[in-house]
Design a protein around this motif. Structure first.
Motif, PDB file in Angstrom:
ATOM      1  N   LEU A   1      26.185  35.432  47.034  1.00  0.00           N
ATOM      2  CA  LEU A   1      25.657  35.835  45.738  1.00  0.00           C
ATOM      3  C   LEU A   1      25.979  37.295  45.417  1.00  0.00           C
ATOM      4  O   LEU A   1      26.237  37.646  44.260  1.00  0.00           O
ATOM      5  N   ALA A   2      25.982  38.157  46.436  1.00  0.00           N
ATOM      6  CA  ALA A   2      26.332  39.566  46.228  1.00  0.00           C
ATOM      7  C   ALA A   2      27.794  39.685  45.790  1.00  0.00           C
ATOM      8  O   ALA A   2      28.122  40.453  44.869  1.00  0.00           O
ATOM      9  N   LEU A   3      28.682  38.918  46.439  1.00  0.00           N
ATOM     10  CA  LEU A   3      30.096  38.951  46.054  1.00  0.00           C
ATOM     11  C   LEU A   3      30.301  38.404  44.641  1.00  0.00           C
ATOM     12  O   LEU A   3      31.126  38.937  43.878  1.00  0.00           O
ATOM     13  N   VAL A   4      29.567  37.366  44.283  1.00  0.00           N
ATOM     14  CA  VAL A   4      29.648  36.826  42.922  1.00  0.00           C
ATOM     15  C   VAL A   4      29.200  37.893  41.929  1.00  0.00           C
ATOM     16  O   VAL A   4      29.825  38.087  40.884  1.00  0.00           O
ATOM     17  N   GLY A   5      28.120  38.580  42.234  1.00  0.00           N
ATOM     18  CA  GLY A   5      27.629  39.641  41.349  1.00  0.00           C
ATOM     19  C   GLY A   5      28.628  40.770  41.198  1.00  0.00           C
ATOM     20  O   GLY A   5      28.853  41.268  40.094  1.00  0.00           O
ATOM     21  N   VAL A   6      29.251  41.178  42.313  1.00  0.00           N
ATOM     22  CA  VAL A   6      30.256  42.243  42.259  1.00  0.00           C
ATOM     23  C   VAL A   6      31.457  41.794  41.423  1.00  0.00           C
ATOM     24  O   VAL A   6      31.970  42.546  40.586  1.00  0.00           O
ATOM     25  N   GLY A   7      31.911  40.575  41.628  1.00  0.00           N
ATOM     26  CA  GLY A   7      33.050  40.060  40.854  1.00  0.00           C
ATOM     27  C   GLY A   7      32.712  39.954  39.378  1.00  0.00           C
ATOM     28  O   GLY A   7      33.534  40.283  38.512  1.00  0.00           O
ATOM     29  N   PHE A   8      31.516  39.502  39.063  1.00  0.00           N
ATOM     30  CA  PHE A   8      31.081  39.403  37.670  1.00  0.00           C
ATOM     31  C   PHE A   8      31.027  40.789  37.024  1.00  0.00           C
ATOM     32  O   PHE A   8      31.499  40.977  35.900  1.00  0.00           O
TER      33      PHE A   8
END
Length: 134
Positions: free
Chosen positions: A13-20
């Motif tokens: 979820l942290a990586l998804v947030g960073v990518g977003f």
């Protein structure tokens, strides 16, 4: 959930947030377009699948027994509506008039004849009709 799966979920979820956030910062219009395209495709697929499944009757009961149940349910609802409109008491234990009781007793034999069940003779306590030849 175990401790390892919680950590894994948090990292994903942290990586998804960073990518977003990165996509939003660099190309906000492209991100918006891709979200809209995804939403449109998901909506079209959702409606197509629902329409196909509902038209085929998948998930809905289609056996004669279920159709009979649905018909009886509709009739029961109609009777309840009529009772409410006529102002009859909704309690099933209301005293019935003698003429109603006679009418109900007269109708019972005809209802029994419409019963779809039949008795199938079993083999219990019956002699075996096969003959053994040695």
């Amino acid at each position: 959930m175990s401790r390892k799966s919680q950590i894994f979920t948090f990292v994903v979820l942290a990586l998804v947030g960073v990518g977003f956030a990165t996509q939003l910062y660099e190309d906000a219009w492209g991100l918006l377009k891709s979200i809209l395209i995804f939403a449109v495709i998901a909506a079209v697929l959702y409606f197509l699948v629902n329409k196909l499944l509902l038209s085929r009757g998948v998930g809905m009961s289609s056996s004669p027994v279920d159709k009979g149940y649905q018909k009886a349910l509709r009739q029961q609802k109609q009777r309840n509506k009529l009772k409410k409109q006529q102002g009859q008491p909704s309690t099933p234990f209301a005293p019935a008039s003698p003429s109603k009781l006679k009418k109900m007793n007269r109708l019972k034999p005809s209802l029994r004849r419409d019963n779809p069940f039949r008795v199938i003779e079993g083999k219990k306590n019956k002699p075996n009709k096969t003959t053994k030849t040695s």
